[in-house]
Design an enzyme around this catalytic site. Structure first.
Site, PDB file in Angstrom:
ATOM      1  N   LYS A 140      72.633  24.045  56.357  1.00 21.87           N
ATOM      2  CA  LYS A 140      73.578  23.766  57.449  1.00 21.87           C
ATOM      3  C   LYS A 140      75.028  23.701  56.964  1.00 21.87           C
ATOM      4  CE  LYS A 140      70.573  21.344  60.693  1.00 21.87           C
ATOM      5  NZ  LYS A 140      70.204  20.079  61.326  1.00 21.87           N
TER       6      LYS A 140
ATOM      7  N   GLY B 140      62.087  11.687  69.116  1.00 21.67           N
ATOM      8  CA  GLY B 140      62.967  12.788  68.726  1.00 21.67           C
ATOM      9  C   GLY B 140      62.818  14.049  69.566  1.00 21.67           C
TER      10      GLY B 140
ATOM     11  N   ASP C   9      73.297  19.843  67.272  1.00 27.52           N
ATOM     12  CA  ASP C   9      72.664  18.547  66.977  1.00 27.52           C
ATOM     13  C   ASP C   9      73.529  17.435  67.569  1.00 27.52           C
ATOM     14  OD1 ASP C   9      70.510  19.565  65.525  1.00 27.52           O
ATOM     15  OD2 ASP C   9      71.571  19.441  63.613  1.00 27.52           O
TER      16      ASP C   9
ATOM     17  N   ALA D  77      71.432  15.606  59.368  1.00 25.11           N
ATOM     18  CA  ALA D  77      71.318  15.142  60.755  1.00 25.11           C
ATOM     19  C   ALA D  77      72.117  13.862  60.953  1.00 25.11           C
ATOM     20  CB  ALA D  77      69.849  14.916  61.107  1.00 25.11           C
TER      21      ALA D  77
END
Ligand code: NAD
Length: 284
Positions: free
Chosen positions: A78, A249, A114, A142
């Protein structure tokens, strides 16, 4: 609708390590089917392709050349992809990480759904949740996105904790004055907190266990676990037992897919239908 580079269809990929069983491809494809859009979502697993993470730029360049309309990008690339993009959305630039790339008119733009997906999951999944003091456990990829999202939602005090203290300190410093790093294992971590957001891999398939002692969870705390395989983690079960409001989640996983689908196709997916699809796949 964004013009697809492939006639009347879209070609999309997922780059990451160990992503062969990801639920994201079927979520996208089933929604595209429902909208009558031709959509092929391919998994580009770094391990299977023998591409080391630092060489991710080659894969991004190959996808752009091969006519992909967009990509999802996940662990461990990422951040590594940032050097291979032409532009970043403001959200992705703030976080310093990307989970979505769109290729439009030859320009590779990085986005971070996200952040947006988590925000929408929290506000719709735990409406009215108090946001004065929140604990963020996990300062990895995250966790960084969640930290930005939580501050944008108005959290006044964000306590960041991680097994690796340097990660917690680094993220807290990047997030600014409203964030502080807490020592790992601090028994007072949750004292006076309104909510706990869990963003470590603990509790996911292959990583059983609790990320902190269940005794620390008090009834007036809300608890969000972003782990979604399984949806009911040991942390959520313990929090539920102790009377906490909880959110799994799955909602974030769906909303990040909703936002990515919209960015790539220019079409608004039906979020409720995607939730329904996700539930049917995730719960078997
Ligand atoms: P990562 O490896 O980048 O970061 C994980 C962090 O957790 C690391 O900094 C590590 O030091 C820390 N950590 C591990 N165990 C810990 C513990 N017991 N206590 C405190 N800190 C601990 O991983 P990531 O990409 O940030 O993903 C974390 C989890 O979030 C994964 O399970 C992933 O599947 C999940 N995730 C879910 C969604 C969603 O849409 N629901 C999106 C992204 C990630």
């Amino acid at each position: 609708m964004a013009s697809a580079r492939n006639g009347n269809g879209f070609l999309v990929g997922l780059i990451g390590s160990g992503v062969g069983t990801s639920l994201t491809p079927p979520m996208h494809e089933r929604e595209a089917d429902a909208l009558g859009i031709r959509y092929l979502y391919r998994v580009l697993d770094l391990d299977d392709l023998g591409v080391p993470a630092p060489a991710v730029g080659k894969l991004v360049a190959a996808a752009r050349l091969a006519g992909y309309d967009g990509l999802n990008v996940t662990h461990p690339v990422k951040q590594l992809v940032l050097d291979h993009l032409d532009e970043l959305s403001p959200g992705a630039a703030a976080v310093g990480a990307v989970n979505t790339i769109s290729f439009r008119d030859g320009v590779a733009v990085g986005h971070n759904t996200d952040v947006t997906g988590f925000s929408r999951a929290l506000t719709t999944g735990l409406p009215g949740a108090a946001l004065d003091t929140v604990v963020l456990l996990g300062a990895g990829g995250a966790g960084a996105a969640l930290g930005h999202a939580l501050l944008s939602l108005g959290v006044r005090e964000l306590r960041v904790a991680d097994l690796d203290p340097a990660r917690a300190q680094g993220l807290a410093a990047r997030l600014g004055d409203r964030a502080t790093a807490s020592p790992h294992g601090d028994p007072g971590l949750l004292d006076g907190a309104d909510g706990l957001v869990h963003a470590t891999p603990t509790g996911m398939v292959g990583h059983p266990g609790l990320p902190l002692p269940a005794e620390l969870l008090s009834q007036d705390l809300w608890v969000v676990d972003i782990v979604y395989r399984p949806l009911e983690t040991e942390l959520l079960a313990a929090a539920r037992d102790r009377g906490c409001r909880v959110l799994d989640g799955g909602r974030m996983a769906v909303f990040q897919a909703v936002d990515t689908f919209r960015i790539i196709t220019g079409r608004e997916p039906d979020a409720d239908r995607m939730h329904h699809h996700f539930d049917s796949i995730a719960r078997g």
